[in-house]
Design a protein around this motif. Structure first.
Motif, short mmCIF file in Angstrom:
data_model
loop_
_atom_site.label_atom_id
_atom_site.label_comp_id
_atom_site.label_asym_id
_atom_site.label_seq_id
_atom_site.Cartn_x
_atom_site.Cartn_y
_atom_site.Cartn_z
N THR A 10 -8.59 126.25 43.89
CA THR A 10 -8.42 125.20 45.27
C THR A 10 -8.63 124.29 44.99
O THR A 10 -8.09 123.38 45.35
CB THR A 10 -9.01 125.38 46.69
OG1 THR A 10 -8.96 127.02 46.89
CG2 THR A 10 -8.79 124.53 47.56
N THR A 13 -6.34 122.64 42.48
CA THR A 13 -5.40 122.25 43.30
C THR A 13 -4.94 120.88 44.00
O THR A 13 -4.17 120.70 43.99
CB THR A 13 -3.86 123.36 43.60
OG1 THR A 13 -4.42 124.54 43.30
CG2 THR A 13 -2.71 123.25 44.30
N VAL A 17 -2.67 118.05 43.26
CA VAL A 17 -1.38 117.38 44.69
C VAL A 17 -2.22 115.77 45.03
O VAL A 17 -0.78 115.27 44.87
CB VAL A 17 -1.99 118.69 45.54
CG1 VAL A 17 -1.07 117.75 46.74
CG2 VAL A 17 -0.87 119.99 45.77
N ILE A 206 1.91 123.33 45.58
CA ILE A 206 0.66 124.16 47.15
C ILE A 206 1.74 125.60 47.81
O ILE A 206 1.12 126.33 47.85
CB ILE A 206 1.83 122.90 48.34
CG1 ILE A 206 0.84 121.97 47.82
CG2 ILE A 206 0.65 123.31 49.73
CD1 ILE A 206 0.48 120.70 49.31
N TYR A 209 0.52 127.44 44.85
CA TYR A 209 -1.03 128.10 45.11
C TYR A 209 -0.84 128.97 47.12
O TYR A 209 -2.26 130.04 46.83
CB TYR A 209 -1.97 126.67 45.80
CG TYR A 209 -2.43 126.99 46.95
CD1 TYR A 209 -4.26 127.16 45.86
CD2 TYR A 209 -3.15 126.79 48.00
CE1 TYR A 209 -5.37 126.99 46.62
CE2 TYR A 209 -4.46 126.89 48.10
CZ TYR A 209 -5.66 126.61 47.88
OH TYR A 209 -6.86 126.95 48.37
#
Length: 227
Positions: A10, A13, A17, A206, A209
């Motif tokens: 997380t 990611t 992003v 996203i 993920y």
């Protein structure tokens, strides 16, 4: 809905992003900066000198998505010799070149541009035929006598108007290459495309993920009922 995210994944990611969105935002700002140049009045200057016979070369270019050929000729000025575009002919095939047999006086208002650049998709020049696929004074100068080549200025001059020759009769037209923004290596549209690419990568990341968490059972949109 239940969601049990992987902490490390997380974190990476989220950072990725944010970086992708920042890249997209930067490209978007560059797009707007370069589009603003479209409305900027050119810094007009005047070049005067003598058109030199035997120096006409033909340069292939794209303007507004259309293929075009331009006759360029060397103009000898008090500050050196500069290649200047003279004609505009739309079409894939090069027309009969302009014939300059004697020195002629030349004077025109226009703007200076940096030399053109080749890319991986450029066709090879054909110096023997006088055909070139980038408006590069250095490449054009190599076809001249050494003493004259040494005088060539490493910039090109785009006059305000050109003589369009692909119609029934030649007619003067506004030079589509006499624009300040064309000195930029990347046109505004490229930055727009890059912005969409970076933002698209962020959205795709996203999606991957969330899909990974759903596949591993860590993301559920409906509660599981007990038997």
């Amino acid at each position: 809905m239940t969601f049990k995210p992987y902490p490390v994944l997380t974190l990476f990611t989220a950072v990725s992003v944010v970086i992708l969105i920042m890249f997209g935002n930067w490209q978007w700002s560059r797009y707007h900066e370069k589009m603003a140049l479209v409305d900027v009045a050119p810094e007009w200057t005047t070049v005067s000198g003598s058109l030199l016979p035997g120096t006409v070369r033909q340069v292939y270019s794209l303007t507004g998505g259309s293929a075009a050929w331009r006759d360029v000729v060397l103009v000898e000025t008090a500050d050196g010799a500069v290649f200047v575009a003279q004609t505009l002919h739309y079409g894939m095939d090069a027309p009969v070149p302009t014939l300059v047999t004697t020195p002629q006086f030349f004077s025109a208002r226009g703007i200076w541009h940096d030399p053109g650049h080749r890319n991986a998709f450029s066709t090879e020049d054909d110096p023997a035929a006088g055909l070139f696929y980038s408006f590069d004074p250095a490449a054009l100068a190599r076809t001249l006598p050494a003493d004259l080549a040494a005088k060539v200025v490493p910039r090109v001059f785009e006059p305000e108007t050109l003589l369009r020759t692909d119609g029934a009769m030649p007619e003067p037209v506004v030079n589509p290459f006499a624009q300040p923004q064309l000195n930029e290596r990347l046109p505004p549209e490229r930055h727009f495309g890059y912005a969409l690419t970076w933002w698209g990568l962020a959205i795709g990341l996203i999606g991957v993920y969330l899909a990974l968490h759903h596949q591993r059972g860590r993301l559920r949109f409906r509660g599981t009922q007990s038997p």
